[in-house]
Write a protein that holds these residues in place. Structure first.
Motif, PDB file in Angstrom:
ATOM      1  N   MET A 139       0.854  -1.187   0.000  1.00  0.00           N
ATOM      2  CA  MET A 139       0.000   0.000   0.000  1.00  0.00           C
ATOM      3  C   MET A 139       0.890   1.237   0.000  1.00  0.00           C
ATOM      4  SD  MET A 139      -3.182  -1.013   0.053  1.00  0.00           S
ATOM      5  CE  MET A 139      -4.190  -2.443   0.489  1.00  0.00           C
ATOM      6  N   VAL A 140       0.575   2.191  -0.873  1.00  0.00           N
ATOM      7  CA  VAL A 140       1.357   3.423  -0.946  1.00  0.00           C
ATOM      8  C   VAL A 140       0.419   4.621  -0.956  1.00  0.00           C
ATOM      9  CG1 VAL A 140       3.291   2.326  -2.144  1.00  0.00           C
ATOM     10  CG2 VAL A 140       1.437   3.345  -3.468  1.00  0.00           C
ATOM     11  N   ASP A 141       0.879   5.740  -0.420  1.00  0.00           N
ATOM     12  CA  ASP A 141       0.137   6.992  -0.485  1.00  0.00           C
ATOM     13  C   ASP A 141       0.449   7.679  -1.809  1.00  0.00           C
ATOM     14  OD1 ASP A 141      -0.870   6.547   2.041  1.00  0.00           O
ATOM     15  OD2 ASP A 141       0.667   7.747   3.052  1.00  0.00           O
ATOM     16  N   ILE A 142      -0.586   8.112  -2.514  1.00  0.00           N
ATOM     17  CA  ILE A 142      -0.358   8.794  -3.791  1.00  0.00           C
ATOM     18  C   ILE A 142      -0.775  10.262  -3.734  1.00  0.00           C
ATOM     19  CG2 ILE A 142      -0.467   6.712  -5.182  1.00  0.00           C
ATOM     20  CD1 ILE A 142      -3.360   7.355  -5.830  1.00  0.00           C
ATOM     21  N   SER A 143      -1.480  10.650  -2.680  1.00  0.00           N
ATOM     22  CA  SER A 143      -1.830  12.050  -2.449  1.00  0.00           C
ATOM     23  C   SER A 143      -2.251  12.192  -0.995  1.00  0.00           C
ATOM     24  CB  SER A 143      -2.957  12.517  -3.389  1.00  0.00           C
ATOM     25  OG  SER A 143      -4.183  11.918  -3.029  1.00  0.00           O
ATOM     26  N   ARG A 144      -2.676  13.375  -0.623  1.00  0.00           N
ATOM     27  CA  ARG A 144      -3.065  13.621   0.763  1.00  0.00           C
ATOM     28  C   ARG A 144      -4.261  12.771   1.179  1.00  0.00           C
ATOM     29  NH1 ARG A 144      -5.053  19.564   2.212  1.00  0.00           N
ATOM     30  NH2 ARG A 144      -6.817  18.775   0.955  1.00  0.00           N
ATOM     31  N   ASP A 145      -5.167  12.498   0.229  1.00  0.00           N
ATOM     32  CA  ASP A 145      -6.391  11.791   0.592  1.00  0.00           C
ATOM     33  C   ASP A 145      -6.607  10.476  -0.161  1.00  0.00           C
ATOM     34  OD1 ASP A 145      -6.818  12.905  -1.852  1.00  0.00           O
ATOM     35  OD2 ASP A 145      -8.641  13.991  -1.316  1.00  0.00           O
ATOM     36  N   ARG A 146      -5.596  10.034  -0.906  1.00  0.00           N
ATOM     37  CA  ARG A 146      -5.743   8.791  -1.656  1.00  0.00           C
ATOM     38  C   ARG A 146      -4.567   7.846  -1.452  1.00  0.00           C
ATOM     39  NH1 ARG A 146      -8.384  10.352  -7.557  1.00  0.00           N
ATOM     40  NH2 ARG A 146     -10.112  11.596  -6.730  1.00  0.00           N
ATOM     41  N   SER A 147      -4.886   6.552  -1.500  1.00  0.00           N
ATOM     42  CA  SER A 147      -3.879   5.506  -1.404  1.00  0.00           C
ATOM     43  C   SER A 147      -3.999   4.595  -2.617  1.00  0.00           C
ATOM     44  CB  SER A 147      -4.051   4.687  -0.119  1.00  0.00           C
ATOM     45  OG  SER A 147      -3.802   5.462   1.028  1.00  0.00           O
ATOM     46  N   ARG A 148      -2.999   3.737  -2.775  1.00  0.00           N
ATOM     47  CA  ARG A 148      -2.986   2.807  -3.906  1.00  0.00           C
ATOM     48  C   ARG A 148      -2.551   1.429  -3.426  1.00  0.00           C
ATOM     49  NH1 ARG A 148       0.226   4.641  -9.041  1.00  0.00           N
ATOM     50  NH2 ARG A 148      -1.835   5.573  -9.500  1.00  0.00           N
ATOM     51  N   MET A 149      -3.281   0.426  -3.866  1.00  0.00           N
ATOM     52  CA  MET A 149      -2.860  -0.953  -3.690  1.00  0.00           C
ATOM     53  C   MET A 149      -2.062  -1.343  -4.929  1.00  0.00           C
ATOM     54  SD  MET A 149      -3.073  -4.385  -4.452  1.00  0.00           S
ATOM     55  CE  MET A 149      -4.220  -4.172  -5.814  1.00  0.00           C
ATOM     56  N   GLU A 150      -0.840  -1.797  -4.710  1.00  0.00           N
ATOM     57  CA  GLU A 150       0.007  -2.231  -5.823  1.00  0.00           C
ATOM     58  C   GLU A 150       0.244  -3.731  -5.714  1.00  0.00           C
ATOM     59  OE1 GLU A 150       3.640  -0.047  -5.971  1.00  0.00           O
ATOM     60  OE2 GLU A 150       2.684   1.802  -6.665  1.00  0.00           O
ATOM     61  N   LEU A 151      -0.145  -4.452  -6.743  1.00  0.00           N
ATOM     62  CA  LEU A 151       0.048  -5.895  -6.815  1.00  0.00           C
ATOM     63  C   LEU A 151       0.970  -6.175  -7.989  1.00  0.00           C
ATOM     64  CD1 LEU A 151      -0.652  -8.925  -6.315  1.00  0.00           C
ATOM     65  CD2 LEU A 151      -2.718  -8.555  -7.680  1.00  0.00           C
TER      66      LEU A 151
ATOM     67  N   GLU B 239       5.314  -9.855 -15.608  1.00  0.00           N
ATOM     68  CA  GLU B 239       4.407  -9.644 -16.739  1.00  0.00           C
ATOM     69  C   GLU B 239       3.241  -8.728 -16.417  1.00  0.00           C
ATOM     70  OE1 GLU B 239       4.394 -13.505 -19.586  1.00  0.00           O
ATOM     71  OE2 GLU B 239       3.303 -13.719 -17.696  1.00  0.00           O
ATOM     72  N   ARG B 240       2.875  -8.665 -15.126  1.00  0.00           N
ATOM     73  CA  ARG B 240       1.616  -7.983 -14.826  1.00  0.00           C
ATOM     74  C   ARG B 240       1.692  -7.238 -13.498  1.00  0.00           C
ATOM     75  NH1 ARG B 240      -3.545  -9.885 -12.877  1.00  0.00           N
ATOM     76  NH2 ARG B 240      -5.216  -8.579 -13.703  1.00  0.00           N
ATOM     77  N   VAL B 241       1.114  -6.008 -13.501  1.00  0.00           N
ATOM     78  CA  VAL B 241       1.010  -5.173 -12.314  1.00  0.00           C
ATOM     79  C   VAL B 241      -0.410  -4.627 -12.255  1.00  0.00           C
ATOM     80  CG1 VAL B 241       1.853  -3.112 -11.123  1.00  0.00           C
ATOM     81  CG2 VAL B 241       3.455  -4.528 -12.426  1.00  0.00           C
ATOM     82  N   VAL B 242      -0.998  -4.619 -11.047  1.00  0.00           N
ATOM     83  CA  VAL B 242      -2.348  -4.108 -10.858  1.00  0.00           C
ATOM     84  C   VAL B 242      -2.325  -3.000  -9.816  1.00  0.00           C
ATOM     85  CG1 VAL B 242      -4.721  -4.659 -10.189  1.00  0.00           C
ATOM     86  CG2 VAL B 242      -3.344  -6.357 -11.422  1.00  0.00           C
ATOM     87  N   HIS B 243      -2.932  -1.854 -10.136  1.00  0.00           N
ATOM     88  CA  HIS B 243      -3.093  -0.741  -9.195  1.00  0.00           C
ATOM     89  C   HIS B 243      -4.578  -0.498  -8.950  1.00  0.00           C
ATOM     90  CE1 HIS B 243       0.913   1.010 -10.948  1.00  0.00           C
ATOM     91  NE2 HIS B 243       1.134   0.073 -10.051  1.00  0.00           N
ATOM     92  N   ILE B 244      -4.961  -0.356  -7.694  1.00  0.00           N
ATOM     93  CA  ILE B 244      -6.319   0.065  -7.351  1.00  0.00           C
ATOM     94  C   ILE B 244      -6.196   1.301  -6.475  1.00  0.00           C
ATOM     95  CG2 ILE B 244      -8.498  -0.534  -6.241  1.00  0.00           C
ATOM     96  CD1 ILE B 244      -7.869  -3.466  -6.746  1.00  0.00           C
ATOM     97  N   ASP B 245      -6.737   2.432  -6.936  1.00  0.00           N
ATOM     98  CA  ASP B 245      -6.664   3.691  -6.203  1.00  0.00           C
ATOM     99  C   ASP B 245      -7.952   3.901  -5.410  1.00  0.00           C
ATOM    100  OD1 ASP B 245      -4.247   4.007  -7.447  1.00  0.00           O
ATOM    101  OD2 ASP B 245      -4.952   5.510  -8.893  1.00  0.00           O
ATOM    102  N   PHE B 246      -7.805   4.272  -4.144  1.00  0.00           N
ATOM    103  CA  PHE B 246      -8.977   4.435  -3.280  1.00  0.00           C
ATOM    104  C   PHE B 246      -8.753   5.567  -2.279  1.00  0.00           C
ATOM    105  CE2 PHE B 246      -6.104   1.326  -1.447  1.00  0.00           C
ATOM    106  CZ  PHE B 246      -6.025   1.672  -0.105  1.00  0.00           C
ATOM    107  N   GLU B 247      -9.855   6.083  -1.750  1.00  0.00           N
ATOM    108  CA  GLU B 247      -9.769   7.148  -0.759  1.00  0.00           C
ATOM    109  C   GLU B 247      -9.257   6.588   0.568  1.00  0.00           C
ATOM    110  OE1 GLU B 247     -13.657   8.882  -0.637  1.00  0.00           O
ATOM    111  OE2 GLU B 247     -13.171  10.292  -2.253  1.00  0.00           O
ATOM    112  N   LYS B 248      -8.424   7.364   1.239  1.00  0.00           N
ATOM    113  CA  LYS B 248      -7.831   6.910   2.499  1.00  0.00           C
ATOM    114  C   LYS B 248      -8.869   6.751   3.594  1.00  0.00           C
ATOM    115  CE  LYS B 248      -3.187   8.872   1.930  1.00  0.00           C
ATOM    116  NZ  LYS B 248      -2.201   9.832   2.503  1.00  0.00           N
ATOM    117  N   ASP B 249      -9.878   7.606   3.585  1.00  0.00           N
ATOM    118  CA  ASP B 249     -10.870   7.605   4.659  1.00  0.00           C
ATOM    119  C   ASP B 249     -12.049   6.704   4.305  1.00  0.00           C
ATOM    120  OD1 ASP B 249      -9.326   9.415   6.133  1.00  0.00           O
ATOM    121  OD2 ASP B 249     -10.304  11.151   5.202  1.00  0.00           O
TER     122      ASP B 249
END
Length: 295
Positions: free
Chosen positions: A215-227, A233-243
């Protein structure tokens, strides 16, 4: 003898209760105020879906809603008040993807069912895919902690109808785990079964792969799941609100095929909480405009 029987009963009850532990570090009072109010959360997304080596514009929808599920049959209960211990509260995600490949359309729907309060992973996953060549259906059912039995029904001769088994975290479970609480997503080195959608496009066997999740922070109010799969061969990102309620703002799937990078992505354009199953008359069609739905 009586004392031994009493002790045995306590041991059995202890085992049962241990098997149904509540998820740690989740405020279910706050969680329930949002998810147990008899409505679904619907989000629409502008989709760019890679297929046959080209980027296709389309639309995706995520529908999240809680349901009462049967532990034994792994289906929605018709009479939950009569189900007793068979009743299991789950968070259901329905994900649809619609896009064109030349003259003909693709219609896909992925469903994932994950226990809400009880600690554990998804109990059922299935995918339907329809296009003008034919359609397929895939389903996974949980048998024990992370052991799944699966079935595939396909119009392709090489695939045919098949049974398979897999023991792993199901990639499609991660969406629900984020919505319950991002701390429920296992991080670090994890064995993962790639998404049923990816399997449909790649026609690969159902096999768990080594992967790394963070899990990484990508902005003040959003995080990202990185798989990231160890194959590279493959990378998956899911961006979601921190709160809470951890709404999903978009995602990205990067696949390296024949040395070329194919990027599938989705960006949210609308969201609504609504009891959509009651909004099925002609006069309710205006709600689709509010969600900016095209398909």
């Amino acid at each position: 003898m009586n004392n031994q029987l009493i002790l045995l009963c306590f041991v059995v009850l202890g085992i049962i209760s241990c098997g149904r532990q509540e998820r740690p570090e989740v405020d279910f009072e706050v969680w329930g105020n949002y998810w147990f109010q008899g409505k679904a959360e619907i989000s629409s997304y502008d989709l760019v879906q890679y297929r046959y080596g080209e980027a296709r514009e389309g639309e995706a929808v995520l529908i999240f809603v809680t349901e009462d599920f049967s532990r034994k049959r792994q289906v929605k209960l018709d009479r939950p008040n009569e189900a007793g211990r068979d009743k299991l509260s789950v968070l259901k995600m329905n994900q649809t993807r619609d896009f064109l490949t030349g003259i003909y359309p693709y219609h896909m729907m992925l469903s994932a069912f994950t226990p809400t309060k009880e600690a554990g992973f998804g109990v059922k996953f299935n995918l339907t895919s329809q296009e003008w060549c034919g359609h397929t259906f895939t389903q996974l059912n949980l048998k024990s902690r992370q052991d799944y039995k699966g079935k595939l029904y396909s119009y392709f001769e090489e695939e045919g109808d098949q049974d398979f088994s897999v023991s792993a975290l199901i990639e499609d479970d991660i969406w629900n785990l984020i919505r319950i609480n991002p701390n429920q997503v296992p991080v670090g080195n994890v064995k993962v079964l790639p998404s049923l959608i990816f399997q449909r496009f790649s026609h690969r066997e159902f096999k768990a792969e080594e992967a790394f999740i963070r899990m990484v922070d990508i902005s003040r109010d959003r995080s990202r799941m990185e798989l990231t799969y160890s194959s590279g061969e493959r990378v998956v990102h899911i961006d979601f609100e921190k709160d809470f309620p951890f709404q999903i703002m978009g995602w990205e799937e990067i696949f390296i095929k024949d040395g070329q990078k194919e990027i599938t992505s989705a960006k949210r354009k609308g969201i609504k909480q609504i009891d959509y199953w009651k909004r099925n008359s002609l006069e309710d069609e205006f709600l689709r405009k509010e969600l900016q739905l095209k398909y």
